[in-house]
Motif scaffolding. Structure first.
Motif, PDB file in Angstrom:
ATOM      1  N   ASP A  96      67.587 -16.045 -43.573  1.00 26.93           N
ATOM      2  CA  ASP A  96      67.290 -14.879 -42.733  1.00 26.93           C
ATOM      3  C   ASP A  96      68.017 -15.060 -41.415  1.00 26.93           C
ATOM      4  N   LYS A  97      68.953 -14.205 -41.129  1.00 26.46           N
ATOM      5  CA  LYS A  97      69.738 -14.348 -39.907  1.00 26.46           C
ATOM      6  C   LYS A  97      69.094 -13.569 -38.757  1.00 26.46           C
ATOM      7  N   LEU A  98      69.229 -14.126 -37.550  1.00 23.44           N
ATOM      8  CA  LEU A  98      68.788 -13.384 -36.370  1.00 23.44           C
ATOM      9  C   LEU A  98      69.667 -12.150 -36.210  1.00 23.44           C
ATOM     10  N   PHE A  99      70.980 -12.335 -36.298  1.00 26.17           N
ATOM     11  CA  PHE A  99      71.930 -11.221 -36.236  1.00 26.17           C
ATOM     12  C   PHE A  99      72.873 -11.331 -37.429  1.00 26.17           C
ATOM     13  N   ALA A 100      73.159 -10.209 -38.063  1.00 24.45           N
ATOM     14  CA  ALA A 100      74.090 -10.209 -39.189  1.00 24.45           C
ATOM     15  C   ALA A 100      75.430 -10.794 -38.762  1.00 24.45           C
ATOM     16  N   ASP A 101      76.054 -11.482 -39.695  1.00 30.42           N
ATOM     17  CA  ASP A 101      77.329 -12.136 -39.401  1.00 30.42           C
ATOM     18  C   ASP A 101      78.279 -11.897 -40.570  1.00 30.42           C
ATOM     19  N   GLY A 102      79.067 -10.819 -40.479  1.00 25.40           N
ATOM     20  CA  GLY A 102      80.066 -10.535 -41.501  1.00 25.40           C
ATOM     21  C   GLY A 102      79.588  -9.658 -42.627  1.00 25.40           C
ATOM     22  N   GLU A 103      78.289  -9.702 -42.936  1.00 21.16           N
ATOM     23  CA  GLU A 103      77.770  -8.944 -44.070  1.00 21.16           C
ATOM     24  C   GLU A 103      76.336  -8.527 -43.768  1.00 21.16           C
ATOM     25  N   VAL A 104      75.950  -7.365 -44.244  1.00 25.92           N
ATOM     26  CA  VAL A 104      74.557  -6.929 -44.140  1.00 25.92           C
ATOM     27  C   VAL A 104      73.964  -6.861 -45.543  1.00 25.92           C
ATOM     28  N   TYR A 105      72.674  -7.157 -45.634  1.00 23.72           N
ATOM     29  CA  TYR A 105      72.048  -7.205 -46.951  1.00 23.72           C
ATOM     30  C   TYR A 105      70.853  -6.264 -47.096  1.00 23.72           C
ATOM     31  N   CYS A 106      70.535  -5.451 -46.081  1.00 23.15           N
ATOM     32  CA  CYS A 106      69.505  -4.425 -46.232  1.00 23.15           C
ATOM     33  C   CYS A 106      69.582  -3.451 -45.068  1.00 23.15           C
ATOM     34  N   VAL A 107      69.098  -2.244 -45.297  1.00 17.66           N
ATOM     35  CA  VAL A 107      68.964  -1.293 -44.202  1.00 17.66           C
ATOM     36  C   VAL A 107      67.895  -1.828 -43.247  1.00 17.66           C
ATOM     37  N   GLY A 108      68.218  -1.787 -41.956  1.00 20.24           N
ATOM     38  CA  GLY A 108      67.274  -2.292 -40.965  1.00 20.24           C
ATOM     39  C   GLY A 108      67.539  -3.707 -40.524  1.00 20.24           C
ATOM     40  N   GLN A 109      68.525  -4.372 -41.142  1.00 16.24           N
ATOM     41  CA  GLN A 109      68.850  -5.730 -40.721  1.00 16.24           C
ATOM     42  C   GLN A 109      69.377  -5.724 -39.288  1.00 16.24           C
ATOM     43  N   SER A 110      68.965  -6.720 -38.521  1.00 10.30           N
ATOM     44  CA  SER A 110      69.367  -6.819 -37.123  1.00 10.30           C
ATOM     45  C   SER A 110      70.849  -7.163 -37.003  1.00 10.30           C
ATOM     46  N   LEU A 111      71.575  -6.341 -36.194  1.00  5.50           N
ATOM     47  CA  LEU A 111      73.000  -6.575 -35.967  1.00  5.50           C
ATOM     48  C   LEU A 111      73.273  -7.194 -34.604  1.00  5.50           C
ATOM     49  N   PHE A 112      72.563  -6.701 -33.582  1.00  5.07           N
ATOM     50  CA  PHE A 112      72.782  -7.164 -32.221  1.00  5.07           C
ATOM     51  C   PHE A 112      71.547  -6.821 -31.401  1.00  5.07           C
ATOM     52  N   ALA A 113      71.466  -7.412 -30.213  1.00  3.95           N
ATOM     53  CA  ALA A 113      70.367  -7.123 -29.290  1.00  3.95           C
ATOM     54  C   ALA A 113      70.931  -6.526 -28.013  1.00  3.95           C
ATOM     55  N   VAL A 114      70.274  -5.467 -27.557  1.00  5.37           N
ATOM     56  CA  VAL A 114      70.614  -4.860 -26.265  1.00  5.37           C
ATOM     57  C   VAL A 114      69.464  -5.137 -25.315  1.00  5.37           C
ATOM     58  N   ALA A 115      69.753  -5.727 -24.167  1.00  2.28           N
ATOM     59  CA  ALA A 115      68.748  -5.970 -23.143  1.00  2.28           C
ATOM     60  C   ALA A 115      69.056  -5.076 -21.953  1.00  2.28           C
ATOM     61  N   ALA A 116      68.069  -4.228 -21.615  1.00  2.95           N
ATOM     62  CA  ALA A 116      68.285  -3.271 -20.538  1.00  2.95           C
ATOM     63  C   ALA A 116      67.055  -3.213 -19.642  1.00  2.95           C
ATOM     64  N   THR A 117      67.169  -2.447 -18.568  1.00  4.51           N
ATOM     65  CA  THR A 117      66.079  -2.369 -17.593  1.00  4.51           C
ATOM     66  C   THR A 117      64.911  -1.536 -18.085  1.00  4.51           C
ATOM     67  N   SER A 118      65.107  -0.799 -19.155  1.00  2.93           N
ATOM     68  CA  SER A 118      64.006  -0.061 -19.787  1.00  2.93           C
ATOM     69  C   SER A 118      64.275   0.012 -21.273  1.00  2.93           C
ATOM     70  N   ILE A 119      63.216   0.244 -22.053  1.00  2.00           N
ATOM     71  CA  ILE A 119      63.414   0.330 -23.501  1.00  2.00           C
ATOM     72  C   ILE A 119      64.180   1.603 -23.846  1.00  2.00           C
ATOM     73  N   ALA A 120      63.971   2.675 -23.076  1.00  2.00           N
ATOM     74  CA  ALA A 120      64.713   3.910 -23.340  1.00  2.00           C
ATOM     75  C   ALA A 120      66.209   3.684 -23.146  1.00  2.00           C
ATOM     76  N   ALA A 121      66.558   2.963 -22.090  1.00  2.00           N
ATOM     77  CA  ALA A 121      67.979   2.675 -21.843  1.00  2.00           C
ATOM     78  C   ALA A 121      68.558   1.800 -22.942  1.00  2.00           C
ATOM     79  N   ALA A 122      67.792   0.834 -23.405  1.00  2.00           N
ATOM     80  CA  ALA A 122      68.273  -0.059 -24.465  1.00  2.00           C
ATOM     81  C   ALA A 122      68.510   0.711 -25.762  1.00  2.00           C
ATOM     82  N   ARG A 123      67.586   1.607 -26.108  1.00  2.00           N
ATOM     83  CA  ARG A 123      67.742   2.386 -27.339  1.00  2.00           C
ATOM     84  C   ARG A 123      68.939   3.332 -27.231  1.00  2.00           C
ATOM     85  N   ALA A 124      69.059   3.986 -26.084  1.00  2.00           N
ATOM     86  CA  ALA A 124      70.175   4.910 -25.906  1.00  2.00           C
ATOM     87  C   ALA A 124      71.508   4.170 -25.992  1.00  2.00           C
TER      88      ALA A 124
END
Length: 777
Positions: A96-124
């Motif tokens: 189980d990878k924290l972030f996908a690396d080269g290949e994805v194996y399911c819908v919803g697998q984590s690709l990257f993390a965005v850290a922002a000053t608000s959750i709305a900004a991070a999602r956008a």
């Protein structure tokens, strides 16, 4: 109350076996209980959102995150390349990878993390990612995986006797198939972690998890640090049900990595839709059975084939599928049996632990067989069940060669059948069905036998830390986590009982990895068994010190020192517990102790599938009455009567709540909770609008729940109690069996319904039409 150090106990004593409210009950109903998302956010806290794969199986050709990094409010964006340690958040197999690396194996697998000053900004910001994929072959269903021979491990076989020969010789033989759906945990509090950086790259993580030690180890591995660099703390969860045993690590690791990289606190809390898409479910199963039996409905031989959808990675699927094999016998002796289990890898989110841990699917399989045998013989299903129960005279050996030594199922079933008036109600149901062409009723009484212990032997251990303060107050810490099930109050009662002090003298602090290390998950219904015994061990150590000190100071034999609700009796003198603690402190006696417990007697050889994987069994039975509308498929549960064995209950009020809640959750799994994936592996039922859990309106109009009064654990568990977390869920199988009977009544019981779980209105309606067509043919 405060103890001045000299007073005797004056508040009521409430130790074990008392019905004491949950320690957080008032805070729960007033909204003041603090969960991870309620914690005050430190200044500068960043909000973390995880970018997710939109493909079930694909190669990542390119991933352009420039626009994500440039978006307003974004402080950092992290991918697999930014991980200083191991890119892994799996419990066992490192897949189980924290972030996908080269290949994805399911819908919803984590690709990257965005850290922002608000959750709305991070999602956008995350929505601005440009990911180019090259599709790869994807197996979504069990059938897809079987066709491609995709498995997480080799198929397993458990057998006793010659099933094939017994089937060939049996006077009656039937075959059938049955599908059992998955289930989302739908905890009230979703996954959540808040990470705070500390000196030298260390980090503290508040996490909603059932397994703080595993989160600690995995976060440390991601950071490339030793375990002592990470502290994981859990005060309470708003539900877990197994969904926070392994799945919390992804969100904790993402928050911790952001915190360490930026030097700022970081919170990762997905919303409900994201949570349901990203996290694993109960395994859905497809079961094939071949059963031989005599004219009285007694099984002579049986072959069962279990196939499960494990998802994209291994997670805990081997143990979950093993437990399904362990529980296909339920309360029944199978004279000659073969069980084959296939663990299929699919390109869907990896399924995981869920209350019962595979046991419910195994039990649902054998109860389907009992209903099918009853249909074939024309016998009442309860009579078929009675005739196949474990008993004496050699009829007490499980398919995995554990002897059933504590079988109370026959007596418990008879007690319930008598108290719920089963025979008269069955006659009334038959009369109702004869008089009503549209509405049909069904009645079913099904038992439960559930093995208690982790089947991975080394997990059956627990530690505790107990402090006595000089004023006589007591502080406990242990490795168990509180997810609403009442573990904290039960263990507090154990401590109060040990020292014979009022319960308000005892406080349990948040579970934290810097106090009790290397703990097991709060799972396998073992929380009170393991942690209660560990706390008792520590309490006994402290009591021995106090007895030795008191005997010396007061000049009496140790045998004349006794802890009582009125105080500590030392010879002819009665001394307040706080007074004794203060004197011991002044006398330089250590008032802190660790405790430890390891479950005895258990051993298991997975290569041969033989041994004693369970310390004991928990039993129960439920009788459910339903009515279906054959024009719409709508079902109502009219009444349920439940009798459950919890041994000598540590807290009857808590245990009754567990039994009632488990039954309702099991009922939901088998009736309304339907997981739907489309052909591209996208979960379509990812919110309350499309995924229906039971509500107050689904509760049976009459619900009678009782703890079995003769209950007493034959093994020396904590105060002879029995586990109550998982076993009650399987009581819900009685509802499904009752629905099956009601559908069969639509065809005047001439054919066995082809009804799979969950028995949604659509499924019931189609089964009714099928039954009538086959009955008329």
């Amino acid at each position: 109350m405060a103890d001045s150090g000299a007073s005797l106990n004056v508040t009521p004593f409430q130790g074990v076996h008392a019905s004491v409210p949950h320690d957080s009950a008032l805070r729960h109903v007033t909204g003041t209980a603090i969960y991870v998302d309620d914690l005050p956010e430190p200044p500068g806290t960043l909000h973390v959102h995880l970018g997710m794969s939109t493909k079930a199986h694909a190669r990542i050709v390119s991933m352009n995150l420039d626009a994500v990094r440039a978006a307003p409010g974004v402080v950092c964006v992290l991918t697999a390349a930014d991980i200083p340690g191991e890119n892994d958040v799996s419990p066992v197999i490192h897949d189980d990878k924290l972030f996908a690396d080269g290949e994805v194996y399911c819908v919803g697998q984590s690709l990257f993390a965005v850290a922002a000053t608000s959750i709305a900004a991070a999602r956008a910001a995350a929505a601005k990612a440009v990911v180019d994929y090259e599709d790869l072959p994807a197996a979504i269903t069990i059938a897809d995986a079987a066709a491609a021979d995709l498995k997480i491990e080799a198929s397993q076989r458990m057998a006793r006797g010659d099933a094939q020969a017994a089937l060939a010789a049996a006077p009656n033989r039937i075959q059938g198939r049955h599908a059992i759906g998955g289930q989302d945990h739908f905890y009230l509090e979703g996954q959540a972690s808040l990470a705070t950086p500390r000196e030298e790259g260390d980090v503290h993580v508040w996490c909603s998890t059932q397994h703080p030690s595993e989160v600690q180890h995995l976060v440390a591995n991601v950071l490339g640090r030793p375990s002592h660099a990470v502290i994981v703390e859990v005060r309470r969860m708003g539900g877990g049900f197994g969904g926070k045993e392994t799945q919390a690590s992804l969100f904790a690791a993402a928050a911790a990595l952001v915190a360490v990289k930026t030097g700022r606190p970081a919170k990762c809390r997905p919303d409900r839709d994201e949570d349901m898409v990203m996290t694993g479910k109960r395994h859905d199963f497809e079961v094939g059975y071949d059963v031989g039996f005599d004219d009285e409905g007694r099984l002579l031989g049986i072959k069962l084939e279990l196939a499960s959808r494990c998802g994209a990675t291994t997670d805990l699927s081997p143990a979950i599928n093993d437990r399904a094999m362990f529980h296909v016998d339920n309360t029944y002796y199978l004279p000659a049996v073969e069980i084959v289990s296939h663990r299929y890898r699919t390109h869907t989110v990896s399924n995981t632990a869920f209350r019962g841990f595979g046991g419910p699917q195994g039990m649902a399989a054998i109860e389907r067989v009992m209903d099918a045998v009853a249909q074939a013989t024309g016998l009442d299903p309860l009579e078929v069940r009675r005739r196949n129960l474990y008993g004496d005279g050699g009829r007490n050996l499980t398919p995995y060669y554990q002897v059933v030594e504590d079988n109370v199922a026959p007596q418990l079933i008879e007690d319930l059948a008598r108290s719920c008036d089963y025979d008269a109600r069955q006659r009334a149901v038959d009369a109702f069905n004869a008089a009503n062409p549209i509405l049909k009723k069904g009645l079913a009484l099904t038992p439960v036998k559930f093995g208690i212990s982790f089947t991975t032997t080394h997990l059956n251990q627990a530690g505790a830390l107990v402090h006595l303060y000089a004023d006589g107050s007591i502080m406990l810490n242990h490795g168990g986590t509180e997810m609403g099930q009442g573990l904290y109050i039960k263990v507090a009662q154990v401590a109060a009982e040990a020292f014979q002090v009022p319960l308000d003298r005892v406080k349990i602090t948040a579970t934290t990895t810097d106090k009790v290390p290397n703990t097991s998950a709060t799972a396998a219904s073992s929380g009170a068994d393991l942690n209660g015994m560990a706390v008792l061990d520590a309490a006994n150590t402290l009591k021995a010190r106090l007895v030795e000190f008191a005997a010396g100071k007061w000049g009496v034999p140790a045998e004349e020192v006794a802890f009582t609700p009125e105080g500590v009796r030392i010879g002819a003198e009665l001394v307040g517990f706080g007074q004794l603690c203060r004197a011991a402190h002044i006398g330089r006696i250590s008032l802190s102790a660790t405790g430890f417990y390891a479950t005895p007697k258990i051993t298991y050889d997975r290569k041969t599938h033989r041994g004693r994987p369970f310390y004991y069994f928990a039993y129960g039975a439920a009788c459910s009455e339903v009515v279906i509308d054959t024009l719409t498929g709508e079902t109502k549960v009219l009444r349920a009567d439940i009798l459950h064995d919890v041994g000598r209950s540590l807290n009857p009020a808590i245990d009754l709540g567990q039994v009632e809640g488990g039954f309702i959750q099991g009922m939901g799994w088998l009736t309304t909770e339907e997981l739907v994936y489309d052909a591209k592996g996208v979960l379509k039922t990812h919110a309350p609008s499309t995924y229906k859990i039971p509500t107050a309106g689904d509760r049976p109009r009459v619900l009678n729940v009782a703890l079995w009064e003769p209950g007493r654990n034959a093994e020396p568990t904590i105060h002879r109690s029995k586990a109550v977390g998982e076993p009650p869920l399987m009581l819900g199988i009685s509802v499904f069996s009752a629905i099956t009977r009601a559908v069969a009544a639509a065809g005047e019981h001439r054919v066995m319904p082809n009804l799979d779980a969950p028995a949604t209105p659509e499924a019931v309606l189609m089964a009714v039409e099928d039954v009538r067509r086959r009955a008329d043919g």
